[in-house]
Write a protein that holds these residues in place. Sequence first.
Motif, PDB file in Angstrom:
ATOM      1  N   ASP A  26      85.571  19.388  10.402  1.00  0.00           N
ATOM      2  CA  ASP A  26      86.618  19.197  11.404  1.00  0.00           C
ATOM      3  C   ASP A  26      87.437  17.941  11.136  1.00  0.00           C
ATOM      4  OD1 ASP A  26      88.125  19.767  13.745  1.00  0.00           O
ATOM      5  OD2 ASP A  26      86.912  18.336  14.885  1.00  0.00           O
ATOM      6  N   ASP A  80      90.241  13.047  15.108  1.00  0.00           N
ATOM      7  CA  ASP A  80      88.811  13.328  15.254  1.00  0.00           C
ATOM      8  C   ASP A  80      87.932  12.078  15.278  1.00  0.00           C
ATOM      9  OD1 ASP A  80      86.797  15.323  15.582  1.00  0.00           O
ATOM     10  OD2 ASP A  80      86.241  15.177  13.472  1.00  0.00           O
ATOM     11  N   HIS A 103      88.947  14.805  20.236  1.00  0.00           N
ATOM     12  CA  HIS A 103      88.277  15.608  21.264  1.00  0.00           C
ATOM     13  C   HIS A 103      86.945  15.010  21.702  1.00  0.00           C
ATOM     14  CE1 HIS A 103      85.336  17.996  18.608  1.00  0.00           C
ATOM     15  NE2 HIS A 103      85.907  17.130  17.821  1.00  0.00           N
ATOM     16  N   HIS A 104      86.613  13.817  21.224  1.00  0.00           N
ATOM     17  CA  HIS A 104      85.407  13.128  21.695  1.00  0.00           C
ATOM     18  C   HIS A 104      85.727  12.373  22.990  1.00  0.00           C
ATOM     19  CE1 HIS A 104      84.835  13.450  17.287  1.00  0.00           C
ATOM     20  NE2 HIS A 104      83.552  13.611  17.583  1.00  0.00           N
ATOM     21  N   CYS A 123      88.879  19.001  16.825  1.00  0.00           N
ATOM     22  CA  CYS A 123      90.195  18.384  16.692  1.00  0.00           C
ATOM     23  C   CYS A 123      91.139  19.365  15.985  1.00  0.00           C
ATOM     24  CB  CYS A 123      90.073  17.067  15.921  1.00  0.00           C
ATOM     25  SG  CYS A 123      91.533  16.044  16.036  1.00  0.00           S
ATOM     26  N   ASP A 156      82.959  22.713  13.647  1.00  0.00           N
ATOM     27  CA  ASP A 156      82.584  22.006  14.870  1.00  0.00           C
ATOM     28  C   ASP A 156      81.998  22.913  15.942  1.00  0.00           C
ATOM     29  OD1 ASP A 156      83.066  19.407  14.145  1.00  0.00           O
ATOM     30  OD2 ASP A 156      84.271  18.952  15.916  1.00  0.00           O
TER      31      ASP A 156
END
Length: 312
Positions: A26, A80, A103-104, A123, A156
């Motif tokens: 990812d 990411d 996206h974390h 991501c 992911d």
Amino acid sequence: MKEKILETIEQYETIIVHRHVRPDPDAYGSQCGLVEILKASYPNKRIFAVGKEEKSLHYMRRLDTIEDHVYQGALVIICDTANIERIDDERYKLGDKLIKIDHHPNEDPYGDLLWVDTSASSCSEMIYEFYLSGQDRGLKINDEAARLLFAGIVGDTGRFLFPSTTDKTFAYAGELIHFNFNRTELFDSMYELDHNIIKLNGYILQNFELLKNGVASVVLTKELLAEFEAKAPEASLLVGTLGDVKGIKAWAFFIEEDDQIRVRLRSKGPVINTIARKFKGGGHPLASGASIYSWDEVDLVMEELSKACENY
Ligand SMILES: [Mn+2]
């Protein structure tokens, strides 16, 4: 935010895209997928993907090598990567403007512009969404970008198995497979393992310890890795293997490296990134990593994992 990011991209002639250290599909997929989209869309701009290359990900894309001066007046985009310490290639600081796309959980809100969507599976999914939202303003995609983003999403989501996979994930993947790339070849590159690593997996399945409270652990010392001629990052790839064990709630792999013991944490429910953070790490609620520096600390990590599972 996507619109603001696109407006900013339009303003810059040089765009340099980074991602996190110890990259996974990812990280590469979102970084290089974005680069391919931007190259297809703006043939006159200078666009680069940088960072330390990971040999096992050569099949995704090779990275660009650039001089420091290229950063002068450049737009830098980080994909990411949750926190600044994890950005690969610290020259990201040399640019004119910084954008975070991730996206974390947004624990370290760095950058001049931030687009963080923790509901995104990957991501790469966000980058595809970015392309969709900018289509009418001239964003173009090509087969190579589609291949990279698809690989990132597959990576992911654990091949669409993880709960982070949504209807949107499936819809985007469904669109991406219409592009011209060899999916079988891609899956082979992603999941084929050398026979020694498969044998190491056999060792792990034979030797993991499962406690009554649903916690399991695997200890891989340097000696053991040497026996299987396996490197620490290769061993890390096997961490998901215990997910199929009935009754397991959360587990840890302790993988010895030269300067530290990498802790790979996985969970089927209890939140474990809070534990990772206590041991110099972080990540997703159900998949994260940390570092310890002596074997004595193994018990401390296991105690925390047990607590998390017992309270779940
Ligand atoms: Mn990711």
